[in-house]
Each structure stands twice: as C-alpha cells, then as structure tokens.
Design a protein around this motif. Sequence first.
Motif, PDB file in Angstrom:
ATOM      1  N   HIS A 192       0.836  -1.190   0.000  1.00 17.70           N
ATOM      2  CA  HIS A 192       0.000   0.000   0.000  1.00 17.70           C
ATOM      3  C   HIS A 192       0.873   1.242   0.000  1.00 17.70           C
ATOM      4  CE1 HIS A 192       0.716   0.456   4.334  1.00 17.70           C
ATOM      5  NE2 HIS A 192       0.134   1.619   4.230  1.00 17.70           N
ATOM      6  N   ILE A 193       0.269   2.357  -0.312  1.00 20.06           N
ATOM      7  CA  ILE A 193       1.018   3.616  -0.273  1.00 20.06           C
ATOM      8  C   ILE A 193       0.227   4.689   0.485  1.00 20.06           C
ATOM      9  CG2 ILE A 193       2.253   3.199  -2.437  1.00 20.06           C
ATOM     10  CD1 ILE A 193       0.383   5.323  -3.722  1.00 20.06           C
ATOM     11  N   PRO A 194       0.951   5.597   1.146  1.00 18.65           N
ATOM     12  CA  PRO A 194       0.299   6.772   1.716  1.00 18.65           C
ATOM     13  C   PRO A 194       0.133   7.812   0.613  1.00 18.65           C
ATOM     14  CG  PRO A 194       2.609   6.742   2.309  1.00 18.65           C
ATOM     15  CD  PRO A 194       2.354   5.494   1.510  1.00 18.65           C
ATOM     16  N   PHE A 195      -0.895   8.617   0.710  1.00 14.86           N
ATOM     17  CA  PHE A 195      -1.202   9.564  -0.370  1.00 14.86           C
ATOM     18  C   PHE A 195      -1.873  10.784   0.239  1.00 14.86           C
ATOM     19  CE2 PHE A 195      -3.656  11.229  -3.897  1.00 14.86           C
ATOM     20  CZ  PHE A 195      -2.850  10.994  -5.002  1.00 14.86           C
ATOM     21  N   MET A 196      -1.548  11.963  -0.266  1.00 17.35           N
ATOM     22  CA  MET A 196      -2.232  13.187   0.160  1.00 17.35           C
ATOM     23  C   MET A 196      -2.816  13.882  -1.054  1.00 17.35           C
ATOM     24  SD  MET A 196      -0.167  14.860   3.332  1.00 17.35           S
ATOM     25  CE  MET A 196      -1.513  15.963   3.714  1.00 17.35           C
ATOM     26  N   ALA A 197      -4.108  14.155  -1.002  1.00 15.68           N
ATOM     27  CA  ALA A 197      -4.798  14.819  -2.099  1.00 15.68           C
ATOM     28  C   ALA A 197      -5.177  16.250  -1.748  1.00 15.68           C
ATOM     29  CB  ALA A 197      -6.063  14.037  -2.472  1.00 15.68           C
ATOM     30  N   SER A 198      -4.889  16.657  -0.513  1.00 16.66           N
ATOM     31  CA  SER A 198      -5.217  18.020  -0.085  1.00 16.66           C
ATOM     32  C   SER A 198      -4.285  18.441   1.037  1.00 16.66           C
ATOM     33  CB  SER A 198      -6.679  18.096   0.381  1.00 16.66           C
ATOM     34  OG  SER A 198      -6.866  17.336   1.547  1.00 16.66           O
ATOM     35  N   ARG A 199      -4.350  19.726   1.319  1.00 15.21           N
ATOM     36  CA  ARG A 199      -3.557  20.277   2.414  1.00 15.21           C
ATOM     37  C   ARG A 199      -4.412  21.301   3.132  1.00 15.21           C
ATOM     38  NH1 ARG A 199       1.954  22.665   0.592  1.00 15.21           N
ATOM     39  NH2 ARG A 199       0.578  24.218  -0.279  1.00 15.21           N
ATOM     40  N   GLY A 200      -4.415  21.242   4.454  1.00 14.41           N
ATOM     41  CA  GLY A 200      -5.228  22.163   5.233  1.00 14.41           C
ATOM     42  C   GLY A 200      -6.603  21.593   5.492  1.00 14.41           C
ATOM     43  N   CYS A 201      -7.519  22.472   5.887  1.00 10.78           N
ATOM     44  CA  CYS A 201      -8.855  22.043   6.259  1.00 10.78           C
ATOM     45  C   CYS A 201      -9.862  23.145   5.961  1.00 10.78           C
ATOM     46  CB  CYS A 201      -8.883  21.691   7.753  1.00 10.78           C
ATOM     47  SG  CYS A 201     -10.431  20.957   8.305  1.00 10.78           S
ATOM     48  N   VAL A 202     -11.087  22.748   5.715  1.00  9.69           N
ATOM     49  CA  VAL A 202     -12.153  23.729   5.458  1.00  9.69           C
ATOM     50  C   VAL A 202     -12.755  24.232   6.757  1.00  9.69           C
ATOM     51  CG1 VAL A 202     -12.716  22.800   3.188  1.00  9.69           C
ATOM     52  CG2 VAL A 202     -13.943  21.938   5.188  1.00  9.69           C
TER      53      VAL A 202
ATOM     54  N   ILE B 242      -4.611   2.225  -0.568  1.00  9.36           N
ATOM     55  CA  ILE B 242      -4.136   3.595  -0.403  1.00  9.36           C
ATOM     56  C   ILE B 242      -4.636   4.128   0.929  1.00  9.36           C
ATOM     57  CG2 ILE B 242      -4.334   5.981  -1.214  1.00  9.36           C
ATOM     58  CD1 ILE B 242      -4.508   4.904  -4.035  1.00  9.36           C
ATOM     59  N   ASP B 243      -3.736   4.718   1.693  1.00  3.34           N
ATOM     60  CA  ASP B 243      -4.098   5.438   2.910  1.00  3.34           C
ATOM     61  C   ASP B 243      -4.057   6.923   2.586  1.00  3.34           C
ATOM     62  OD1 ASP B 243      -4.495   3.460   4.914  1.00  3.34           O
ATOM     63  OD2 ASP B 243      -2.332   3.147   5.010  1.00  3.34           O
TER      64      ASP B 243
ATOM     65  N   GLU C  89     -10.084  14.296 -10.880  1.00  2.00           N
ATOM     66  CA  GLU C  89      -9.334  13.727 -12.000  1.00  2.00           C
ATOM     67  C   GLU C  89      -7.854  13.603 -11.664  1.00  2.00           C
ATOM     68  OE1 GLU C  89      -8.528  14.357 -16.775  1.00  2.00           O
ATOM     69  OE2 GLU C  89      -9.699  15.857 -15.681  1.00  2.00           O
ATOM     70  N   ARG C  90      -7.305  14.613 -11.013  1.00  2.00           N
ATOM     71  CA  ARG C  90      -5.890  14.580 -10.634  1.00  2.00           C
ATOM     72  C   ARG C  90      -5.610  13.456  -9.631  1.00  2.00           C
ATOM     73  NH1 ARG C  90      -1.489  18.204  -9.238  1.00  2.00           N
ATOM     74  NH2 ARG C  90       0.139  16.765  -8.615  1.00  2.00           N
ATOM     75  N   ILE C  91      -6.502  13.309  -8.648  1.00  2.00           N
ATOM     76  CA  ILE C  91      -6.333  12.229  -7.672  1.00  2.00           C
ATOM     77  C   ILE C  91      -6.371  10.887  -8.399  1.00  2.00           C
ATOM     78  CG2 ILE C  91      -7.269  11.104  -5.614  1.00  2.00           C
ATOM     79  CD1 ILE C  91      -8.642  13.822  -4.965  1.00  2.00           C
ATOM     80  N   PHE C  92      -7.369  10.728  -9.261  1.00  2.00           N
ATOM     81  CA  PHE C  92      -7.521   9.477 -10.005  1.00  2.00           C
ATOM     82  C   PHE C  92      -6.280   9.170 -10.837  1.00  2.00           C
ATOM     83  CE2 PHE C  92      -8.526   7.460 -14.058  1.00  2.00           C
ATOM     84  CZ  PHE C  92      -8.902   6.207 -13.599  1.00  2.00           C
ATOM     85  N   LYS C  93      -5.761  10.165 -11.561  1.00  2.00           N
ATOM     86  CA  LYS C  93      -4.589   9.947 -12.425  1.00  2.00           C
ATOM     87  C   LYS C  93      -3.387   9.477 -11.602  1.00  2.00           C
ATOM     88  CE  LYS C  93      -6.007  11.307 -16.560  1.00  2.00           C
ATOM     89  NZ  LYS C  93      -6.137  10.374 -17.660  1.00  2.00           N
ATOM     90  N   GLU C  94      -3.195  10.072 -10.429  1.00  2.00           N
ATOM     91  CA  GLU C  94      -2.065   9.643  -9.593  1.00  2.00           C
ATOM     92  C   GLU C  94      -2.269   8.237  -9.044  1.00  2.00           C
ATOM     93  OE1 GLU C  94       0.122  12.068  -7.062  1.00  2.00           O
ATOM     94  OE2 GLU C  94      -0.352  13.924  -8.117  1.00  2.00           O
ATOM     95  N   VAL C  95      -3.489   7.938  -8.633  1.00  2.00           N
ATOM     96  CA  VAL C  95      -3.788   6.592  -8.145  1.00  2.00           C
ATOM     97  C   VAL C  95      -3.569   5.586  -9.264  1.00  2.00           C
ATOM     98  CG1 VAL C  95      -5.672   5.075  -7.385  1.00  2.00           C
ATOM     99  CG2 VAL C  95      -5.359   7.324  -6.317  1.00  2.00           C
ATOM    100  N   GLU C  96      -4.071   5.908 -10.443  1.00  2.00           N
ATOM    101  CA  GLU C  96      -3.919   5.029 -11.605  1.00  2.00           C
ATOM    102  C   GLU C  96      -2.441   4.802 -11.924  1.00  2.00           C
ATOM    103  OE1 GLU C  96      -6.156   4.854 -15.850  1.00  2.00           O
ATOM    104  OE2 GLU C  96      -5.068   6.725 -15.435  1.00  2.00           O
ATOM    105  N   PHE C  97      -1.647   5.864 -11.871  1.00  2.00           N
ATOM    106  CA  PHE C  97      -0.213   5.767 -12.122  1.00  2.00           C
ATOM    107  C   PHE C  97       0.450   4.798 -11.147  1.00  2.00           C
ATOM    108  CE2 PHE C  97       4.025   7.172 -10.815  1.00  2.00           C
ATOM    109  CZ  PHE C  97       4.718   7.062 -12.014  1.00  2.00           C
ATOM    110  N   HIS C  98       0.179   4.977  -9.850  1.00  2.00           N
ATOM    111  CA  HIS C  98       0.791   4.115  -8.837  1.00  2.00           C
ATOM    112  C   HIS C  98       0.299   2.678  -8.939  1.00  2.00           C
ATOM    113  CE1 HIS C  98       3.104   7.176  -6.869  1.00  2.00           C
ATOM    114  NE2 HIS C  98       2.043   7.965  -6.792  1.00  2.00           N
ATOM    115  N   LYS C  99      -0.951   2.503  -9.292  1.00  2.00           N
ATOM    116  CA  LYS C  99      -1.497   1.145  -9.435  1.00  2.00           C
ATOM    117  C   LYS C  99      -0.773   0.409 -10.568  1.00  2.00           C
ATOM    118  CE  LYS C  99      -4.414  -2.295  -8.981  1.00  2.00           C
ATOM    119  NZ  LYS C  99      -4.309  -3.220  -7.892  1.00  2.00           N
TER     120      LYS C  99
END
Length: 190
Positions: A1-11, A50-51, A32-42
């Motif tokens: 598995h891999i750790p992944f960050m799709a955002s920074r900060g909080c609302v 993914i965590d 779309e950006r999250i998906f592309k990175e996940v797809e790349f790593h997969k």
Amino acid sequence: HIPFMASRGCVQKCAFCSSKTFWPGYRYMSGERIFKEVEFHKKRRKIGHIDFLDLLLNGNMKSLVSFCELMIEANIDLYWTANMIIRPEMSQEVLKRAKRAGCKHIIYGIESGSQRVLNLMHKHYKIEDADRVIRHTHEAGIIVTANFMFGFPGETEEDFKLTLDFLKRNAEFLDRVYPSRTFCAIEEYS
C-alpha cells in the motif's frame, strides 16, 4: 500500500486544531488529478491499498465525487481509507458511490455528542447529521471509526452523558471508537 495526500489544510477551523497555523487555507486536487495519480501508482507498483493522509478527503465534495466516479468507471482493483468530516452532503448515494470506488474505511472526527460542545469547538455540523452519516456509512458497507475528545474546556457532566448517549444510539453502526487524549490534556514539557 502507499500513503497519499490529495489536499492540504482544512475547510474547518476547529478550536483545538493546530492545522490552521501551518496551513491557513485549504488546497485540494481535482478528482481527476487524484484518479490519475492513483492510476499511475497502481500500474507502476501494483498497489492494492491507499491510505489518504489528508486531514479530510471530503473538503471539496465535487472533487471526492469526481474521484469516485472515475474509480468506478475504470474499475481499478484497490481499496482506500480516508479521514472525513461530517457534513450534510455526505448522502447515502455519495457513500454508496465511495464504497463502489474502493472506500473500505472512513475515520470521522465526531469529538462530542453534545451540540453545545461541538459549537464551542467550532465544529460545523449538527448531531443529527452525524447520526445519519454514520448510519449511512455503515449501511454502505464501509468500516466506520469515530474519534472523540473528552475534557474539552467547558464540557460538563451533562455534555459527557450526551456523548455516551450518542455512542449508545450509534453503537451498531460504529466499528471502532477512538478516544483522543492528546488535544485536551496537559502534556509534560521537558
């Protein structure tokens, strides 16, 4: 598995949280950006899990829904875990879509079963929303962890009883309850 960050900060700007000091705003990737990175790593690493380490993956609902739709469409075989906040937009439909997209486990920062304490904390949701979201998450087949904070300044015995009532009322929908001690404890300084 891999750790992944799709955002920074909080609302949100919860009274107890230090994230706004380090990340005063909220920045996020598009679905779309999250998906592309996940797809790349997969494809590259043959990962199965993914965590998401974001403070909240559902800070932008449009991004979360888009990511889920792309995962479902591509039929990528992996599962993921994420921290999320309680918000009215977390509908049964969204949660079922997240499950189909591979969501296995969601951790919610509930913190208290008392609306008064939630207001003191600057948590921007209603107890009724938490009841509904937790139930719908469980019904979607997603593991539910709920974090709670005890001893928040201003919390009374009655507020604590409301939290216990919340836990009893939602016990069948909760897989794990995690009491967080670090935010409201006086730590030793060395």
